[in-house]
Design a protein around this motif. Structure first.
Motif, PDB file in Angstrom:
ATOM      1  N   THR A 197       0.801  -1.227   0.000  1.00  0.00           N
ATOM      2  CA  THR A 197       0.000   0.000   0.000  1.00  0.00           C
ATOM      3  C   THR A 197       0.833   1.276   0.000  1.00  0.00           C
ATOM      4  N   MET A 198       2.146   1.180  -0.035  1.00  0.00           N
ATOM      5  CA  MET A 198       2.979   2.365   0.067  1.00  0.00           C
ATOM      6  C   MET A 198       2.634   3.405  -0.994  1.00  0.00           C
ATOM      7  N   ARG A 199       2.367   2.960  -2.212  1.00  0.00           N
ATOM      8  CA  ARG A 199       2.111   3.884  -3.311  1.00  0.00           C
ATOM      9  C   ARG A 199       0.877   4.750  -3.075  1.00  0.00           C
ATOM     10  N   LEU A 200      -0.028   4.314  -2.220  1.00  0.00           N
ATOM     11  CA  LEU A 200      -1.238   5.083  -1.987  1.00  0.00           C
ATOM     12  C   LEU A 200      -0.953   6.400  -1.274  1.00  0.00           C
ATOM     13  N   ALA A 201       0.235   6.536  -0.701  1.00  0.00           N
ATOM     14  CA  ALA A 201       0.597   7.779  -0.019  1.00  0.00           C
ATOM     15  C   ALA A 201       1.332   8.752  -0.930  1.00  0.00           C
ATOM     16  N   ASP A 202       1.565   8.377  -2.172  1.00  0.00           N
ATOM     17  CA  ASP A 202       2.227   9.288  -3.100  1.00  0.00           C
ATOM     18  C   ASP A 202       1.331  10.484  -3.403  1.00  0.00           C
ATOM     19  N   GLY A 203       1.892  11.666  -3.377  1.00  0.00           N
ATOM     20  CA  GLY A 203       1.158  12.856  -3.757  1.00  0.00           C
ATOM     21  C   GLY A 203       1.411  13.211  -5.208  1.00  0.00           C
ATOM     22  N   PRO A 204       0.585  14.094  -5.802  1.00  0.00           N
ATOM     23  CA  PRO A 204       0.792  14.507  -7.195  1.00  0.00           C
ATOM     24  C   PRO A 204       2.185  15.102  -7.377  1.00  0.00           C
ATOM     25  N   GLY A 205       2.912  14.593  -8.350  1.00  0.00           N
ATOM     26  CA  GLY A 205       4.232  15.129  -8.628  1.00  0.00           C
ATOM     27  C   GLY A 205       5.341  14.582  -7.760  1.00  0.00           C
ATOM     28  N   ASP A 206       5.010  13.751  -6.776  1.00  0.00           N
ATOM     29  CA  ASP A 206       6.046  13.171  -5.916  1.00  0.00           C
ATOM     30  C   ASP A 206       6.885  12.167  -6.710  1.00  0.00           C
ATOM     31  N   PRO A 207       8.157  12.015  -6.358  1.00  0.00           N
ATOM     32  CA  PRO A 207       8.972  10.999  -7.026  1.00  0.00           C
ATOM     33  C   PRO A 207       8.471   9.603  -6.701  1.00  0.00           C
ATOM     34  N   ALA A 208       8.738   8.674  -7.602  1.00  0.00           N
ATOM     35  CA  ALA A 208       8.292   7.293  -7.409  1.00  0.00           C
ATOM     36  C   ALA A 208       9.477   6.415  -7.061  1.00  0.00           C
ATOM     37  N   GLY A 209       9.198   5.112  -6.870  1.00  0.00           N
ATOM     38  CA  GLY A 209      10.255   4.145  -6.598  1.00  0.00           C
ATOM     39  C   GLY A 209      10.960   4.415  -5.286  1.00  0.00           C
ATOM     40  N   PRO A 210      12.241   4.087  -5.207  1.00  0.00           N
ATOM     41  CA  PRO A 210      12.979   4.237  -3.945  1.00  0.00           C
ATOM     42  C   PRO A 210      13.061   5.677  -3.445  1.00  0.00           C
ATOM     43  N   GLU A 211      12.825   6.659  -4.332  1.00  0.00           N
ATOM     44  CA  GLU A 211      12.894   8.059  -3.931  1.00  0.00           C
ATOM     45  C   GLU A 211      11.547   8.612  -3.464  1.00  0.00           C
ATOM     46  N   ALA A 212      10.507   7.802  -3.475  1.00  0.00           N
ATOM     47  CA  ALA A 212       9.185   8.273  -3.075  1.00  0.00           C
ATOM     48  C   ALA A 212       9.195   8.750  -1.623  1.00  0.00           C
ATOM     49  N   ARG A 213       8.439   9.808  -1.353  1.00  0.00           N
ATOM     50  CA  ARG A 213       8.457  10.382   0.000  1.00  0.00           C
ATOM     51  C   ARG A 213       7.480   9.675   0.940  1.00  0.00           C
ATOM     52  N   ILE A 214       6.340   9.246   0.448  1.00  0.00           N
ATOM     53  CA  ILE A 214       5.356   8.513   1.270  1.00  0.00           C
ATOM     54  C   ILE A 214       5.025   9.329   2.519  1.00  0.00           C
ATOM     55  N   TRP A 215       4.645  10.563   2.310  1.00  0.00           N
ATOM     56  CA  TRP A 215       4.528  11.512   3.416  1.00  0.00           C
ATOM     57  C   TRP A 215       3.096  11.938   3.720  1.00  0.00           C
ATOM     58  N   THR A 216       2.240  11.993   2.704  1.00  0.00           N
ATOM     59  CA  THR A 216       0.887  12.500   2.907  1.00  0.00           C
ATOM     60  C   THR A 216      -0.155  11.447   2.543  1.00  0.00           C
ATOM     61  N   ALA A 217      -1.326  11.581   3.147  1.00  0.00           N
ATOM     62  CA  ALA A 217      -2.439  10.699   2.809  1.00  0.00           C
ATOM     63  C   ALA A 217      -2.875  10.970   1.370  1.00  0.00           C
ATOM     64  N   PRO A 218      -3.512  10.000   0.714  1.00  0.00           N
ATOM     65  CA  PRO A 218      -3.894  10.194  -0.694  1.00  0.00           C
ATOM     66  C   PRO A 218      -4.849  11.373  -0.865  1.00  0.00           C
ATOM     67  N   ALA A 219      -4.645  12.120  -1.946  1.00  0.00           N
ATOM     68  CA  ALA A 219      -5.517  13.268  -2.215  1.00  0.00           C
ATOM     69  C   ALA A 219      -6.940  12.804  -2.489  1.00  0.00           C
ATOM     70  N   ASP A 220      -7.074  11.681  -3.200  1.00  0.00           N
ATOM     71  CA  ASP A 220      -8.398  11.118  -3.491  1.00  0.00           C
ATOM     72  C   ASP A 220      -8.589   9.889  -2.602  1.00  0.00           C
ATOM     73  N   ARG A 221      -9.054  10.140  -1.395  1.00  0.00           N
ATOM     74  CA  ARG A 221      -9.191   9.060  -0.419  1.00  0.00           C
ATOM     75  C   ARG A 221     -10.222   8.027  -0.865  1.00  0.00           C
ATOM     76  N   ALA A 222     -11.306   8.482  -1.432  1.00  0.00           N
ATOM     77  CA  ALA A 222     -12.359   7.553  -1.853  1.00  0.00           C
ATOM     78  C   ALA A 222     -11.836   6.593  -2.916  1.00  0.00           C
ATOM     79  N   ALA A 223     -11.002   7.102  -3.827  1.00  0.00           N
ATOM     80  CA  ALA A 223     -10.443   6.230  -4.868  1.00  0.00           C
ATOM     81  C   ALA A 223      -9.501   5.203  -4.257  1.00  0.00           C
ATOM     82  N   ALA A 224      -8.735   5.609  -3.248  1.00  0.00           N
ATOM     83  CA  ALA A 224      -7.819   4.674  -2.593  1.00  0.00           C
ATOM     84  C   ALA A 224      -8.591   3.583  -1.856  1.00  0.00           C
ATOM     85  N   VAL A 225      -9.671   3.951  -1.207  1.00  0.00           N
ATOM     86  CA  VAL A 225     -10.503   2.967  -0.520  1.00  0.00           C
ATOM     87  C   VAL A 225     -11.086   1.979  -1.529  1.00  0.00           C
ATOM     88  N   ARG A 226     -11.567   2.500  -2.651  1.00  0.00           N
ATOM     89  CA  ARG A 226     -12.121   1.607  -3.687  1.00  0.00           C
ATOM     90  C   ARG A 226     -11.062   0.635  -4.195  1.00  0.00           C
TER      91      ARG A 226
END
Length: 300
Positions: free
Chosen positions: A28-57
């Motif tokens: 589930t780590m990718r669900l914390a990526d924000g718009p424009g955040d780096p992906a892969g090993p450089e991902a920040r994983i810092w904020t909750a998903p902007a579209d929470r309903a989509a993540a729940v779905r």
């Protein structure tokens, strides 16, 4: 290198000897990526998903599609990842196993600092229990070993949580064989989660060691293929032969590698999620398995 002979139950692994899970989980780590955040090993994983309903779905889609092992951590978005998992899947049925991790602090979006003081680990487990809305965590990993605290004390904190009935199984992440041996002298280890994929195979010794002890080996970033991911590369070539996508083929190689290997690919796309789970139906010949294995041999 050992590999997995295909068998009728090849898609199921008994985690800790008593918890059946499908051999492709959902990270589930990718669900914390924000718009424009780096992906892969450089991902920040810092904020909750902007579209929470989509993540729940998406999480519910994973469960409905037969996913059983869901992997998160208290460090993902400062606990918001665990809260999201609970919102989507609580109350957890028999078909859902939740794994989370403790032992890393996040003083800023770019810092991941191991902290293994036993009192801190126990407190973080209590917070994870609250956020996950459960009385017992199926699989609790020590996210990273803290070199400033004896391994026995760190793992001992997780053993105490087991004895209190708050943790079913204990896991470790990014460890060597020697560190795993030391931890096993304190309590049984059910799973090891290390970086491992076709192009990055530094932990072959850990794969072999865990295979001989019935310990799940859980690769994170399992789909990375390095420079061999092009349309004319060996992964795409085998994918065409077996009627699968390159991502499914990379996952199939891991599944074929050994029956205790449980990849946990992450995605924020429902289509990619279903594609990843479809890798459970991909079968490789020994020749295809060896040809793909040469990808990692060339990268090392």
């Amino acid at each position: 290198m050992t590999n997995n002979a295909n068998s009728p139950d090849a898609t199921i692994f008994q985690l800790g000897g008593d918890l059946p899970v499908r051999r492709i989980g959902y990270g589930t780590m990718r669900l914390a990526d924000g718009p424009g955040d780096p992906a892969g090993p450089e991902a920040r994983i810092w904020t909750a998903p902007a579209d929470r309903a989509a993540a729940v779905r998406l999480l519910r889609t994973a469960a409905e599609a037969g996913g059983t092992l869901f992997d998160t951590a208290d460090a993902y978005a400062l606990g918001a990842g665990e809260e999201l998992l609970a919102e989507a899947l609580h109350p957890y049925g028999d078909g859902v196993a939740v794994a989370t991790k403790i032992g890393v602090v996040r003083p800023s979006p770019t810092e991941w600092v191991p902290l293994g003081h036993p009192a801190y680990l126990r407190q973080q487990a209590e917070l994870s229990l609250r956020r996950l809305r459960t009385e017992r965590i199926d699989l609790l990993y020590l996210h990273r070993l803290d070199e400033n605290v004896p391994v026995a004390e760190q793992v001992g904190a997780l053993r105490q949580l087991q004895e209190e009935g708050k943790v079913r199984h204990v896991g470790l992440s990014e460890v060597t064989v020697a560190q795993l041996d030391e931890a096993e002298s304190v309590t049984p280890i059910a799973a090891v989660q290390n970086l491992y994929n076709l192009a990055t195979r530094d932990h072959e010794a850990v794969v072999e060691h865990t295979a001989g002890r019935g310990i799940a080996f859980v690769p994170f970033f399992p789909i990375a293929m390095g420079g061999h991911a092009g349309p004319d590369g060996p992964v795409a070539e085998v994918a065409r032969e077996v009627g699968a996508t390159p991502s499914q083929t990379a996952l199939a190689w891991l599944l074929h590698r050994a029956p205790h290997v449980l990849p946990i690919p992450g995605t924020n796309s429902a289509a990619h999620l279903l594609e990843n789970l479809g890798a459970l139906d991909v079968r490789l010949t020994e020749e295809q398995f060896a040809r793909l294995g040469a990808v990692g041999d060339a990268a090392s």
